[in-house]
Motif scaffolding. Sequence first.
Motif, PDB file in Angstrom:
ATOM      1  N   SER A 153       1.010  19.623 -33.895  1.00 33.80           N
ATOM      2  CA  SER A 153       0.054  19.632 -32.570  1.00 33.80           C
ATOM      3  C   SER A 153       0.286  20.672 -31.589  1.00 33.80           C
ATOM      4  O   SER A 153      -0.692  21.121 -30.601  1.00 33.80           O
ATOM      5  N   MET A 154       1.443  21.642 -31.641  1.00 28.34           N
ATOM      6  CA  MET A 154       1.805  22.704 -30.945  1.00 28.34           C
ATOM      7  C   MET A 154       1.694  22.059 -29.325  1.00 28.34           C
ATOM      8  O   MET A 154       1.499  22.833 -28.384  1.00 28.34           O
ATOM      9  N   TYR A 180      -1.310  14.967 -41.176  1.00 29.19           N
ATOM     10  CA  TYR A 180       0.199  15.386 -40.479  1.00 29.19           C
ATOM     11  C   TYR A 180       1.200  15.371 -41.270  1.00 29.19           C
ATOM     12  O   TYR A 180       1.920  16.095 -41.345  1.00 29.19           O
ATOM     13  N   GLU A 232       7.453  11.341 -34.213  1.00 29.10           N
ATOM     14  CA  GLU A 232       8.115  12.706 -33.924  1.00 29.10           C
ATOM     15  C   GLU A 232       8.058  12.681 -32.377  1.00 29.10           C
ATOM     16  O   GLU A 232       9.127  13.123 -31.599  1.00 29.10           O
ATOM     17  N   LEU A 233       7.098  11.945 -31.568  1.00 29.54           N
ATOM     18  CA  LEU A 233       7.454  11.778 -30.318  1.00 29.54           C
ATOM     19  C   LEU A 233       8.515  11.096 -29.671  1.00 29.54           C
ATOM     20  O   LEU A 233       9.151  11.278 -28.845  1.00 29.54           O
ATOM     21  N   SER A 255       4.485  21.181 -27.934  1.00 25.54           N
ATOM     22  CA  SER A 255       5.701  20.919 -27.396  1.00 25.54           C
ATOM     23  C   SER A 255       5.985  21.752 -26.060  1.00 25.54           C
ATOM     24  O   SER A 255       6.622  21.211 -24.942  1.00 25.54           O
ATOM     25  N   LEU A 262      12.437  30.164 -26.774  1.00 23.40           N
ATOM     26  CA  LEU A 262      11.572  29.251 -27.024  1.00 23.40           C
ATOM     27  C   LEU A 262      10.902  28.970 -25.716  1.00 23.40           C
ATOM     28  O   LEU A 262      11.195  28.807 -24.727  1.00 23.40           O
ATOM     29  N   ASN A 293      18.916  18.864 -31.545  1.00 24.69           N
ATOM     30  CA  ASN A 293      18.610  19.144 -32.937  1.00 24.69           C
ATOM     31  C   ASN A 293      19.373  20.131 -33.417  1.00 24.69           C
ATOM     32  O   ASN A 293      19.754  20.260 -34.734  1.00 24.69           O
ATOM     33  N   TRP A 294      20.176  21.065 -32.319  1.00 25.15           N
ATOM     34  CA  TRP A 294      21.223  21.810 -32.931  1.00 25.15           C
ATOM     35  C   TRP A 294      22.326  21.349 -33.521  1.00 25.15           C
ATOM     36  O   TRP A 294      22.882  21.392 -34.639  1.00 25.15           O
ATOM     37  N   VAL A 307      21.538  19.664 -36.936  1.00 26.76           N
ATOM     38  CA  VAL A 307      21.717  20.589 -37.870  1.00 26.76           C
ATOM     39  C   VAL A 307      23.339  20.773 -38.417  1.00 26.76           C
ATOM     40  O   VAL A 307      23.603  20.913 -39.309  1.00 26.76           O
ATOM     41  N   ARG A 312      12.769  26.071 -38.036  1.00 25.25           N
ATOM     42  CA  ARG A 312      13.890  26.059 -37.209  1.00 25.25           C
ATOM     43  C   ARG A 312      15.232  25.222 -38.005  1.00 25.25           C
ATOM     44  O   ARG A 312      16.165  25.809 -37.603  1.00 25.25           O
ATOM     45  N   ASN A 369       8.929  23.839 -37.176  1.00 32.55           N
ATOM     46  CA  ASN A 369      10.091  22.941 -37.026  1.00 32.55           C
ATOM     47  C   ASN A 369      10.889  23.038 -38.342  1.00 32.55           C
ATOM     48  O   ASN A 369      12.085  23.155 -38.363  1.00 32.55           O
ATOM     49  N   ASP A 384       9.143  26.252 -25.604  1.00 34.45           N
ATOM     50  CA  ASP A 384       9.343  25.015 -25.537  1.00 34.45           C
ATOM     51  C   ASP A 384      10.687  24.473 -25.199  1.00 34.45           C
ATOM     52  O   ASP A 384      11.159  23.170 -25.431  1.00 34.45           O
ATOM     53  N   ASN A 395      16.456  20.445 -27.633  1.00 33.42           N
ATOM     54  CA  ASN A 395      17.134  21.650 -28.186  1.00 33.42           C
ATOM     55  C   ASN A 395      18.617  21.398 -28.472  1.00 33.42           C
ATOM     56  O   ASN A 395      18.912  21.573 -29.847  1.00 33.42           O
ATOM     57  N   LEU A 442       4.754  19.777 -23.231  1.00 35.04           N
ATOM     58  CA  LEU A 442       5.527  18.774 -22.861  1.00 35.04           C
ATOM     59  C   LEU A 442       6.604  19.198 -22.136  1.00 35.04           C
ATOM     60  O   LEU A 442       7.161  18.405 -21.274  1.00 35.04           O
TER      61      LEU A 442
END
Length: 484
Positions: free
Chosen positions: A240-241, A226, A275-276, A243, A370, A381-382, A385, A344, A341, A372, A378, A246
Amino acid sequence: MSDRSPVLLWFRKDLRLDDNAALMAAVQNGGPVVCVYVREPQSEKVGPLGAAQEWWLHHSLTALDAALSEKGNRLILRSGTAVEALAILARETGARSLFVNRLYERDEIDPAILEQLHRTGLEIRRFKGQLLHDPKTMRTGTGGPYRVYTPFWRALEKEGEPREPVDAPASIPAPAHVPASESLADWDLLPQRPNWAVEFENLWQPGEAGAHQRLKRFIDKPIERYKRDRDFPGLEDATSMLSPHLAFGEISPARIWHATRGLTATEDMIHFRKELVWREFSYHLLVEFPRLASANWNDRFDTFPWAFDKAQFAAWTTGQTGYPIVDAGMRQLWRHGYMHNRVRMITASFLIKDLMINWRKGEAWFRDTLLDADAASNAANWQWVAGSGADAAPFFRIFNPILQGEKFDPAGDYIRRFVPEIAGLPNRYLHKPFEAPLAVLKEAGVTLGTTYPKPVVDHGLARDRALSAYAHVTGRSADPDPRD
Ligand code: FAD
């Protein structure tokens, strides 16, 4: 409590039978369980589900109904405000209580809804399971919320293992007279003309069974690589895909966490857990700052001089920017309802810094496309960045889309998959077709501006423009980071 009158079990983004605290308690109550999903009208606080997530919801509800049928029950679908729909259902079934799992993104609206339902005579019980830890109880030494990820992670480590997940009940008693359900088909959640979700079907299996298969597949092998592989979008199954599963609560984070317990605590396993915990951290930020999706965490960005060029925004959304790694990512998003990721981060950086378009526009586009899409992850993370978030990447770290492509898709597998019209270019020019000599372009069947776009902006110039805009916000010049 052991009142054997029916319990209303309100499913939301917890579309699972496994490790579902509200469901377990409803069954233990000893009476019938009325399982309901309410399609609430859009309001200021209940945002519309993105179009991609509507597709997922359709299939996830179908899967949940099938799983409930195997346990002797079924899912009742109702539309309307939660208060009206649930109060009516309680009257129809004689239910005296409502059990529900807490969703932290609804913390601003749920208390009033539950209070109104309580006033109709229903006993209300709330349970937890969306996260590994309660984001509200996580506090720094001085009693405030965490603003930086690493101490947050350390604090979680200190708390020890999250609680054990609980298996699905063997059976779920249904009421003698099952109330009427609306028809899922009438909800019209699937795209028709055009059906842009064709590729979703081969890639995804919404529902709890699909979530557990993904988890098993990942734990059986890819998790061993990983840390090394997760940044390379061209590698299949490197992450894992999980998301979207979850996001709809088809699997609990506790179940995922405990599935990694049997493994040796390698760097890979720990990295995956970390990551979780980014997901947990995003929720921690959201509960502290409910306007995470609409307002800058760092209000210094309120005066940032955003630009908005409609044609450039359209080029970004459709994967026609002329920068192959950006275009591959945006097309993956459209075709698969998912984006890797690393990509993204690259596409978000490009929108915010190269095009200087407000991060909120990107957040909204991702929310709509998305599978997810998640209120906390979301937005967090936006803002990460953009540089406006908590523990964010500094604004002046501007991803170079050419170098990022060369580094993380060196053989060009990802780009060739999603941008086939330039697949014939040699690797040397695949990440920057605009630098290829005419003969090379011709040989590869590429005509810039016709078969593949010329760059919408010059990255070097765009970067300078972004840095001076940033200097305008901070009042001083920013030192660019040479690594990017
Ligand atoms: P894995 O690498 O297998 O990670 C396991 C799980 O950890 C993920 O399923 C996810 O729940 C969590 N996770 C991993 N990375 C992050 C992260 N950076 N932040 C929060 N949780 C994380 N993730 C979403 O679930 N929903 C979103 O709406 C979302 N929007 C994003 C927007 C941008 C601009 C960026 C840069 C990232 C976004 N992410 C979002 C985070 C991340 O890209 C995805 O969680 C990840 O790609 C999902 O793939 P996976 O399940 O294979 O992840």
